[in-house]
Design an enzyme around this catalytic site. Structure first.
Site, mmCIF file in Angstrom:
data_model
loop_
_atom_site.group_PDB
_atom_site.id
_atom_site.type_symbol
_atom_site.label_atom_id
_atom_site.label_comp_id
_atom_site.label_asym_id
_atom_site.label_seq_id
_atom_site.Cartn_x
_atom_site.Cartn_y
_atom_site.Cartn_z
ATOM 1 N N THR A 16 0.837 -1.198 0.000
ATOM 2 C CA THR A 16 0.000 0.000 0.000
ATOM 3 C C THR A 16 0.874 1.251 0.000
ATOM 4 O O THR A 16 2.111 1.164 -0.132
ATOM 5 C CB THR A 16 -1.031 -0.059 1.162
ATOM 6 O OG1 THR A 16 -1.939 1.020 1.002
ATOM 7 C CG2 THR A 16 -0.387 0.001 2.532
ATOM 8 N N GLY A 71 -11.787 11.958 -10.923
ATOM 9 C CA GLY A 71 -10.477 11.762 -10.293
ATOM 10 C C GLY A 71 -9.505 11.059 -11.219
ATOM 11 O O GLY A 71 -9.911 10.254 -12.072
ATOM 12 N N ALA A 72 -8.220 11.393 -11.067
ATOM 13 C CA ALA A 72 -7.206 10.819 -11.954
ATOM 14 C C ALA A 72 -5.940 10.459 -11.180
ATOM 15 O O ALA A 72 -4.827 10.586 -11.686
ATOM 16 C CB ALA A 72 -6.887 11.816 -13.076
ATOM 17 N N GLY A 105 -17.793 1.557 -1.442
ATOM 18 C CA GLY A 105 -16.410 1.229 -1.803
ATOM 19 C C GLY A 105 -15.772 0.119 -0.996
ATOM 20 O O GLY A 105 -14.699 -0.373 -1.357
ATOM 21 N N TYR A 154 -14.769 4.647 1.401
ATOM 22 C CA TYR A 154 -15.661 3.812 2.234
ATOM 23 C C TYR A 154 -15.662 4.234 3.697
ATOM 24 O O TYR A 154 -16.206 3.538 4.544
ATOM 25 C CB TYR A 154 -15.345 2.322 2.078
ATOM 26 C CG TYR A 154 -13.923 1.943 2.351
ATOM 27 C CD1 TYR A 154 -13.453 1.755 3.640
ATOM 28 C CD2 TYR A 154 -13.033 1.793 1.297
ATOM 29 C CE1 TYR A 154 -12.142 1.433 3.887
ATOM 30 C CE2 TYR A 154 -11.713 1.465 1.532
ATOM 31 C CZ TYR A 154 -11.273 1.287 2.826
ATOM 32 O OH TYR A 154 -9.966 0.977 3.070
ATOM 33 N N LYS A 183 3.441 1.371 -3.757
ATOM 34 C CA LYS A 183 2.783 0.637 -4.850
ATOM 35 C C LYS A 183 3.519 0.746 -6.190
ATOM 36 O O LYS A 183 3.512 -0.190 -6.980
ATOM 37 C CB LYS A 183 1.346 1.140 -5.015
ATOM 38 C CG LYS A 183 0.383 0.611 -3.954
ATOM 39 C CD LYS A 183 -0.998 1.171 -4.205
ATOM 40 C CE LYS A 183 -2.051 0.140 -3.886
ATOM 41 N NZ LYS A 183 -3.400 0.555 -4.264
ATOM 42 N N ASP A 240 -6.577 -4.265 -7.948
ATOM 43 C CA ASP A 240 -7.548 -3.205 -7.609
ATOM 44 C C ASP A 240 -8.678 -3.125 -8.647
ATOM 45 O O ASP A 240 -9.849 -2.964 -8.295
ATOM 46 C CB ASP A 240 -6.853 -1.841 -7.521
ATOM 47 C CG ASP A 240 -6.165 -1.625 -6.179
ATOM 48 O OD1 ASP A 240 -6.540 -2.289 -5.198
ATOM 49 O OD2 ASP A 240 -5.246 -0.787 -6.129
ATOM 50 N N ALA A 259 -5.792 5.321 -7.884
ATOM 51 C CA ALA A 259 -6.942 4.414 -7.933
ATOM 52 C C ALA A 259 -7.684 4.553 -9.265
ATOM 53 O O ALA A 259 -8.202 3.568 -9.797
ATOM 54 C CB ALA A 259 -7.884 4.703 -6.765
HETATM 55 P P1 NAP Z 1 -4.293 9.757 -5.063
HETATM 56 O O1 NAP Z 1 -3.445 9.052 -6.073
HETATM 57 O O2 NAP Z 1 -3.643 10.627 -4.052
HETATM 58 O O3 NAP Z 1 -5.388 10.644 -5.874
HETATM 59 C C1 NAP Z 1 -6.260 11.488 -5.193
HETATM 60 C C2 NAP Z 1 -7.346 11.996 -6.142
HETATM 61 O O4 NAP Z 1 -8.247 12.816 -5.379
HETATM 62 C C3 NAP Z 1 -6.806 12.870 -7.272
HETATM 63 O O5 NAP Z 1 -7.658 12.746 -8.381
HETATM 64 C C4 NAP Z 1 -6.918 14.262 -6.638
HETATM 65 O O6 NAP Z 1 -6.975 15.312 -7.564
HETATM 66 C C5 NAP Z 1 -8.248 14.134 -5.931
HETATM 67 N N1 NAP Z 1 -8.398 15.121 -4.863
HETATM 68 C C6 NAP Z 1 -7.801 15.112 -3.642
HETATM 69 N N2 NAP Z 1 -8.181 16.204 -2.937
HETATM 70 C C7 NAP Z 1 -9.037 16.904 -3.726
HETATM 71 C C8 NAP Z 1 -9.762 18.117 -3.566
HETATM 72 N N3 NAP Z 1 -9.679 18.837 -2.431
HETATM 73 N N4 NAP Z 1 -10.545 18.540 -4.579
HETATM 74 C C9 NAP Z 1 -10.629 17.797 -5.722
HETATM 75 N N5 NAP Z 1 -9.963 16.669 -5.934
HETATM 76 C C10 NAP Z 1 -9.172 16.215 -4.955
HETATM 77 O O7 NAP Z 1 -5.167 8.730 -4.225
HETATM 78 P P2 NAP Z 1 -5.743 7.315 -4.715
HETATM 79 O O8 NAP Z 1 -4.822 6.245 -4.316
HETATM 80 O O9 NAP Z 1 -6.155 7.455 -6.149
HETATM 81 O O10 NAP Z 1 -7.042 7.168 -3.769
HETATM 82 C C11 NAP Z 1 -8.181 7.989 -3.973
HETATM 83 C C12 NAP Z 1 -9.324 7.561 -3.038
HETATM 84 O O11 NAP Z 1 -9.719 6.225 -3.340
HETATM 85 C C13 NAP Z 1 -8.922 7.545 -1.550
HETATM 86 O O12 NAP Z 1 -10.017 8.009 -0.817
HETATM 87 C C14 NAP Z 1 -8.671 6.070 -1.266
HETATM 88 O O13 NAP Z 1 -8.910 5.741 0.097
HETATM 89 C C15 NAP Z 1 -9.719 5.434 -2.160
HETATM 90 N N6 NAP Z 1 -9.383 4.053 -2.539
HETATM 91 C C16 NAP Z 1 -10.277 3.076 -2.212
HETATM 92 C C17 NAP Z 1 -10.026 1.762 -2.579
HETATM 93 C C18 NAP Z 1 -11.015 0.706 -2.226
HETATM 94 O O14 NAP Z 1 -10.646 -0.484 -2.195
HETATM 95 N N7 NAP Z 1 -12.272 1.058 -1.991
HETATM 96 C C19 NAP Z 1 -8.841 1.452 -3.299
HETATM 97 C C20 NAP Z 1 -7.948 2.472 -3.613
HETATM 98 C C21 NAP Z 1 -8.250 3.781 -3.230
HETATM 99 P P3 NAP Z 1 -5.609 16.088 -8.022
HETATM 100 O O15 NAP Z 1 -4.974 15.207 -9.068
HETATM 101 O O16 NAP Z 1 -6.083 17.374 -8.521
HETATM 102 O O17 NAP Z 1 -4.762 16.214 -6.771
#
Ligand code: NAP
Length: 278
Positions: free
Chosen positions: A66, A133-134, A245, A224, A70, A107, A137
């Site tokens: 994690t 989101g980009a 989620g 989640y 990763k 994932d 995940a």
């Molecule tokens: P990450 O790589 O840090 O990406 C974060 C994303 O959120 C980016 O698109 C970012 O936009 C956006 N973001 C953060 N703060 C924001 C704000 N204030 N306004 C608008 N956009 C915002 O994180 P990640 O690994 O992709 O994870 C994202 C989410 O998915 C987390 O909540 C994580 O816990 C969840 N997740 C869940 C699972 C599951 O099994 N359910 C698996 C993986 C992840 P920018 O690019 O503009 O910063």
């Protein structure tokens, strides 16, 4: 007394105390009567390479990976699956008997299985998919949606350049929408996915206008905590079918458990309860 080694698995990251993976795998170990242990390990970036070399010698058959390792583990693996290479990150390592380290990313599999369990007649070809989101995940979500047949994938991100980068990688099926037009992107979308951390406990609220959401849409949130996010509550009120989620977390773990311990586990309500109680 048997001298058979008890297999060990675990999760590596930093910080790691919040991880629900130990509760999840331990529930399966008990449910299926498998001899084995699953251990959370806080490992810093500077110790990562050494840890991965040493863990198999200590009896580990594999680990989950994690944040923040990763991406880095791809460089340390001997074999990387196509899907992990496409996503650019691994969440599962398998320490093979021949000494090779195999890296995979489950994932996207977990994401799709969760949707299918929550909405059994979900059809990826029913219409456009809208992904918010980009980040890391989102890469797994986009790769898996395209793999199961989505041909029109709409993508928006606060930082547009990250969405554009994903469009360049995943090709013309992806159309980028400006962040201020995120609401418009939802119109006629058959599948809607929040992959941002918006709406998570301690993070900013989810503020994207949801008026354009159709009640035919299947809506899911990767967040989640809380289980029922603002997006899911609004979508429920509109009459959409929604999927939380947590199931993605549970389903992504199943292929790893099977590879490590030789039993294909099921995602059940009692597993959900055990993980939520953590
Ligand atoms: P990450 O790589 O840090 O990406 C974060 C994303 O959120 C980016 O698109 C970012 O936009 C956006 N973001 C953060 N703060 C924001 C704000 N204030 N306004 C608008 N956009 C915002 O994180 P990640 O690994 O992709 O994870 C994202 C989410 O998915 C987390 O909540 C994580 O816990 C969840 N997740 C869940 C699972 C599951 O099994 N359910 C698996 C993986 C992840 P920018 O690019 O503009 O910063």
């Amino acid at each position: 007394m048997s001298d058979e080694k008890i297999p060990l698995a675990g999760v590596i990251g930093s910080p790691i105390a919040h991880s629900r993976s130990p509760a999840l795998h331990t529930h399966w170990l008990r449910t299926y009567g498998v001899r084995g242990h699953y251990i959370p390990m806080d490992i810093s970036y500077s110790d990562l390479a050494e840890a991965i070399r040493v863990l198999p010698k200590l009896g580990f058959v594999g680990v989950n990976v994690t944040i923040p390792h990763k991406e880095a583990v791809l460089e340390l693996a001997d074999l990387v699956t196509d899907r992990a290479a496409l996503i650019g990150a691994a969440n599962t390592l398998i320490f093979r008997k021949d000494g090779k380290i195999h890296a995979d990313n489950t994932d996207g599999y977990g994401f799709i299985e969760n949707l299918r369990q929550g909405v059994p007649d979900w059809n990826p070809k029913a219409g456009p998919a809208a992904v918010i989101g980009a980040g890391g995940a989102a890469r797994a979500v986009i790769a898996s949606l395209i793999e199961v047949g989505v041909t029109d994938l709409r993508l928006t991100n606060r930082t547009r350049a990250r969405a554009e980068a994903l469009r360049s990688e995943f090709g013309p099926k992806v159309t980028v929408y400006d962040w201020v037009q995120a609401g418009n992107m939802l119109e006629e979308a058959a599948t809607v996915v929040n992959t941002t951390s918006l709406g998570m406990v301690g993070k900013p609220d989810f503020r994207i206008p949801l008026d354009g959401l159709s009640k035919q849409a299947v809506v899911t949130d990767l967040v989640y905590t809380p289980l029922r996010t603002h997006l899911l509550i609004v979508a429920d009120d509109l009459g959409c079918r929604t999927v939380d989620g947590l199931g993605m977390l549970l389903h992504q773990a199943a292929p790893a458990f099977e590879r490590w311990f030789g039993v294909r586990p099921e995602v059940t309500d009692s597993l959900r309860r055990a993980v939520l109680a953590k």
